[in-house]
Design a protein around this motif. Structure first.
Motif, PDB file in Angstrom:
ATOM      1  N   MET A   1       5.100   7.446  -1.426  1.00  0.00           N
ATOM      2  CA  MET A   1       4.408   6.780  -2.222  1.00  0.00           C
ATOM      3  C   MET A   1       3.037   7.239  -1.895  1.00  0.00           C
ATOM      4  O   MET A   1       2.503   7.098  -0.482  1.00  0.00           O
ATOM      5  N   GLU A   2       2.162   7.159  -2.658  1.00  0.00           N
ATOM      6  CA  GLU A   2       0.591   7.393  -2.478  1.00  0.00           C
ATOM      7  C   GLU A   2      -0.163   6.190  -1.899  1.00  0.00           C
ATOM      8  O   GLU A   2       0.275   5.206  -2.052  1.00  0.00           O
ATOM      9  N   ARG A   3      -1.024   6.681  -1.018  1.00  0.00           N
ATOM     10  CA  ARG A   3      -1.775   5.484  -0.216  1.00  0.00           C
ATOM     11  C   ARG A   3      -2.409   4.592  -1.356  1.00  0.00           C
ATOM     12  O   ARG A   3      -2.285   3.199  -1.032  1.00  0.00           O
ATOM     13  N   ALA A   4      -3.000   4.909  -2.539  1.00  0.00           N
ATOM     14  CA  ALA A   4      -3.721   3.915  -3.340  1.00  0.00           C
ATOM     15  C   ALA A   4      -2.729   3.290  -4.149  1.00  0.00           C
ATOM     16  O   ALA A   4      -2.866   2.125  -4.278  1.00  0.00           O
ATOM     17  N   THR A   5      -1.456   3.720  -3.974  1.00  0.00           N
ATOM     18  CA  THR A   5      -0.395   2.830  -4.875  1.00  0.00           C
ATOM     19  C   THR A   5       0.045   1.864  -3.724  1.00  0.00           C
ATOM     20  O   THR A   5       0.321   0.717  -4.336  1.00  0.00           O
ATOM     21  N   VAL A   6       0.251   1.997  -2.599  1.00  0.00           N
ATOM     22  CA  VAL A   6       0.583   1.129  -1.610  1.00  0.00           C
ATOM     23  C   VAL A   6      -0.439  -0.085  -1.516  1.00  0.00           C
ATOM     24  O   VAL A   6      -0.117  -1.116  -1.448  1.00  0.00           O
ATOM     25  N   ARG A   7      -1.592   0.495  -1.379  1.00  0.00           N
ATOM     26  CA  ARG A   7      -2.843  -0.540  -1.447  1.00  0.00           C
ATOM     27  C   ARG A   7      -2.713  -1.448  -2.673  1.00  0.00           C
ATOM     28  O   ARG A   7      -2.991  -2.771  -2.595  1.00  0.00           O
ATOM     29  N   GLY A   8      -2.376  -1.016  -3.964  1.00  0.00           N
ATOM     30  CA  GLY A   8      -2.464  -1.579  -4.780  1.00  0.00           C
ATOM     31  C   GLY A   8      -1.147  -2.620  -4.840  1.00  0.00           C
ATOM     32  O   GLY A   8      -1.342  -3.797  -5.278  1.00  0.00           O
ATOM     33  N   VAL A   9      -0.150  -2.081  -4.363  1.00  0.00           N
ATOM     34  CA  VAL A   9       0.875  -3.014  -4.301  1.00  0.00           C
ATOM     35  C   VAL A   9       0.461  -4.263  -3.514  1.00  0.00           C
ATOM     36  O   VAL A   9       0.958  -5.530  -3.512  1.00  0.00           O
ATOM     37  N   GLU A  11      -1.996  -5.580  -2.486  1.00  0.00           N
ATOM     38  CA  GLU A  11      -3.141  -6.275  -3.123  1.00  0.00           C
ATOM     39  C   GLU A  11      -2.792  -7.380  -4.025  1.00  0.00           C
ATOM     40  O   GLU A  11      -2.886  -8.492  -4.377  1.00  0.00           O
ATOM     41  N   ARG A  12      -1.543  -6.668  -4.995  1.00  0.00           N
ATOM     42  CA  ARG A  12      -0.983  -7.474  -5.901  1.00  0.00           C
ATOM     43  C   ARG A  12      -0.094  -8.633  -5.480  1.00  0.00           C
ATOM     44  O   ARG A  12       0.490  -9.363  -6.303  1.00  0.00           O
ATOM     45  N   THR A  13       0.457  -8.308  -4.202  1.00  0.00           N
ATOM     46  CA  THR A  13       1.476  -9.555  -3.703  1.00  0.00           C
ATOM     47  C   THR A  13       0.956 -10.209  -2.378  1.00  0.00           C
ATOM     48  O   THR A  13       0.773 -11.320  -2.744  1.00  0.00           O
ATOM     49  N   VAL A  14       0.765  -9.310  -1.324  1.00  0.00           N
ATOM     50  CA  VAL A  14       0.179 -10.241  -0.104  1.00  0.00           C
ATOM     51  C   VAL A  14      -1.198 -11.017  -0.436  1.00  0.00           C
ATOM     52  O   VAL A  14      -1.132 -12.154  -0.016  1.00  0.00           O
ATOM     53  N   TYR A  15      -1.909 -10.312  -1.112  1.00  0.00           N
ATOM     54  CA  TYR A  15      -3.405 -11.074  -0.920  1.00  0.00           C
ATOM     55  C   TYR A  15      -3.297 -12.040  -1.955  1.00  0.00           C
ATOM     56  O   TYR A  15      -3.789 -13.190  -1.806  1.00  0.00           O
ATOM     57  N   VAL A  16      -2.503 -11.931  -3.129  1.00  0.00           N
ATOM     58  CA  VAL A  16      -2.476 -12.841  -4.277  1.00  0.00           C
ATOM     59  C   VAL A  16      -1.752 -14.093  -3.593  1.00  0.00           C
ATOM     60  O   VAL A  16      -2.035 -15.307  -3.924  1.00  0.00           O
ATOM     61  N   GLU A  78       9.150  -3.488  -3.389  1.00  0.00           N
ATOM     62  CA  GLU A  78       7.647  -3.457  -3.653  1.00  0.00           C
ATOM     63  C   GLU A  78       7.204  -4.577  -2.880  1.00  0.00           C
ATOM     64  O   GLU A  78       6.118  -4.361  -1.825  1.00  0.00           O
ATOM     65  N   VAL A  79       7.554  -5.666  -2.818  1.00  0.00           N
ATOM     66  CA  VAL A  79       7.034  -6.826  -1.922  1.00  0.00           C
ATOM     67  C   VAL A  79       7.364  -6.437  -0.241  1.00  0.00           C
ATOM     68  O   VAL A  79       6.620  -6.559   0.440  1.00  0.00           O
ATOM     69  N   TRP A  80       8.448  -6.022  -0.036  1.00  0.00           N
ATOM     70  CA  TRP A  80       9.003  -5.434   1.222  1.00  0.00           C
ATOM     71  C   TRP A  80       7.704  -4.607   1.756  1.00  0.00           C
ATOM     72  O   TRP A  80       7.467  -4.760   3.034  1.00  0.00           O
ATOM     73  N   LEU A  81       7.404  -3.431   0.867  1.00  0.00           N
ATOM     74  CA  LEU A  81       6.649  -2.360   1.343  1.00  0.00           C
ATOM     75  C   LEU A  81       5.509  -3.007   1.444  1.00  0.00           C
ATOM     76  O   LEU A  81       4.682  -2.731   2.453  1.00  0.00           O
ATOM     77  N   ALA A  82       4.941  -3.764   0.677  1.00  0.00           N
ATOM     78  CA  ALA A  82       3.458  -4.588   0.844  1.00  0.00           C
ATOM     79  C   ALA A  82       3.589  -5.361   2.136  1.00  0.00           C
ATOM     80  O   ALA A  82       2.452  -5.494   2.703  1.00  0.00           O
ATOM     81  N   ILE A  83       4.555  -6.144   2.241  1.00  0.00           N
ATOM     82  CA  ILE A  83       4.488  -6.882   3.450  1.00  0.00           C
ATOM     83  C   ILE A  83       4.400  -6.090   4.846  1.00  0.00           C
ATOM     84  O   ILE A  83       3.634  -6.161   5.929  1.00  0.00           O
ATOM     85  N   GLN A  84       5.185  -5.058   4.927  1.00  0.00           N
ATOM     86  CA  GLN A  84       5.111  -4.043   6.000  1.00  0.00           C
ATOM     87  C   GLN A  84       3.728  -3.261   6.057  1.00  0.00           C
ATOM     88  O   GLN A  84       3.369  -3.160   7.311  1.00  0.00           O
ATOM     89  N   ALA A  85       3.014  -2.936   4.890  1.00  0.00           N
ATOM     90  CA  ALA A  85       1.904  -2.323   4.894  1.00  0.00           C
ATOM     91  C   ALA A  85       0.733  -3.384   5.298  1.00  0.00           C
ATOM     92  O   ALA A  85       0.020  -3.017   6.351  1.00  0.00           O
ATOM     93  N   ALA A  86       0.713  -4.575   5.097  1.00  0.00           N
ATOM     94  CA  ALA A  86      -0.168  -5.504   5.505  1.00  0.00           C
ATOM     95  C   ALA A  86       0.231  -5.845   7.082  1.00  0.00           C
ATOM     96  O   ALA A  86      -0.729  -5.910   7.738  1.00  0.00           O
ATOM     97  N   ALA A  88       1.361  -3.629   9.338  1.00  0.00           N
ATOM     98  CA  ALA A  88       0.928  -2.437   9.929  1.00  0.00           C
ATOM     99  C   ALA A  88      -0.925  -2.396  10.059  1.00  0.00           C
ATOM    100  O   ALA A  88      -1.286  -1.931  10.882  1.00  0.00           O
ATOM    101  N   LEU A  89      -1.412  -3.075   9.083  1.00  0.00           N
ATOM    102  CA  LEU A  89      -2.837  -3.021   9.095  1.00  0.00           C
ATOM    103  C   LEU A  89      -3.462  -4.638   9.889  1.00  0.00           C
ATOM    104  O   LEU A  89      -4.602  -4.842   9.935  1.00  0.00           O
ATOM    105  N   GLY A  90      -2.481  -5.132  10.508  1.00  0.00           N
ATOM    106  CA  GLY A  90      -2.789  -6.431  10.877  1.00  0.00           C
ATOM    107  C   GLY A  90      -3.409  -7.668  10.260  1.00  0.00           C
ATOM    108  O   GLY A  90      -3.902  -8.608  10.746  1.00  0.00           O
ATOM    109  N   LEU A  91      -2.808  -7.615   8.952  1.00  0.00           N
ATOM    110  CA  LEU A  91      -3.324  -8.799   8.019  1.00  0.00           C
ATOM    111  C   LEU A  91      -2.332  -9.738   7.707  1.00  0.00           C
ATOM    112  O   LEU A  91      -2.789 -10.615   7.145  1.00  0.00           O
ATOM    113  N   THR A  92      -1.169  -9.886   8.656  1.00  0.00           N
ATOM    114  CA  THR A  92      -0.296 -10.933   8.504  1.00  0.00           C
ATOM    115  C   THR A  92      -0.076 -11.531  10.027  1.00  0.00           C
ATOM    116  O   THR A  92      -0.187 -10.791  10.870  1.00  0.00           O
TER     117      THR A  92
END
Length: 93
Positions: A1-9, A11-16, A78-86, A88-92
């Motif tokens: 999955m592309e970095r921009a796609t992961v970022r978009g997912v 943003e649409r889940t974790v941040y919202v 999609e949600v699982w990947l978003a949570i994992q990405a967040a 990994a970035l220390g956002l959760t």
């Protein structure tokens, strides 16, 4: 999955969800805990020290805010990947 796609997912889940959780009812933590325990509501509720019905409510609220049906395999992934990405970035928590 592309970095921009992961970022978009993310943003649409974790941040919202984080922004929509006005009562700080731990929606993100609840969803992550539930997923980490293979979607076993009883086990996740015990880990969170809450009633299973409370967890079920939080999961429905999470899904509504994220506009994702957590019973759908695609949305769940999609949600699982978003949570994992967040995470990994220390956002959760």
């Amino acid at each position: 999955m592309e970095r921009a796609t992961v970022r978009g997912v993310r943003e649409r889940t974790v941040y919202v969800v984080a922004e929509g959780d006005a009562h700080d009812s731990q929606l993100l933590v609840s969803a992550r805990t539930w997923m980490e325990r293979d979607r076993r509501t009883e086990t996740a509720a015990a880990a969170l020290h809450i009633h299973p019905n409370t967890l079920a409510y939080r999961l429905r609220r999470f899904g509504a805010l994220a506009d994702r049906d957590l019973t759908s395999t695609g949305a769940l992934a999609e949600v699982w990947l978003a949570i994992q990405a967040a995470g990994a970035l220390g956002l959760t928590d």
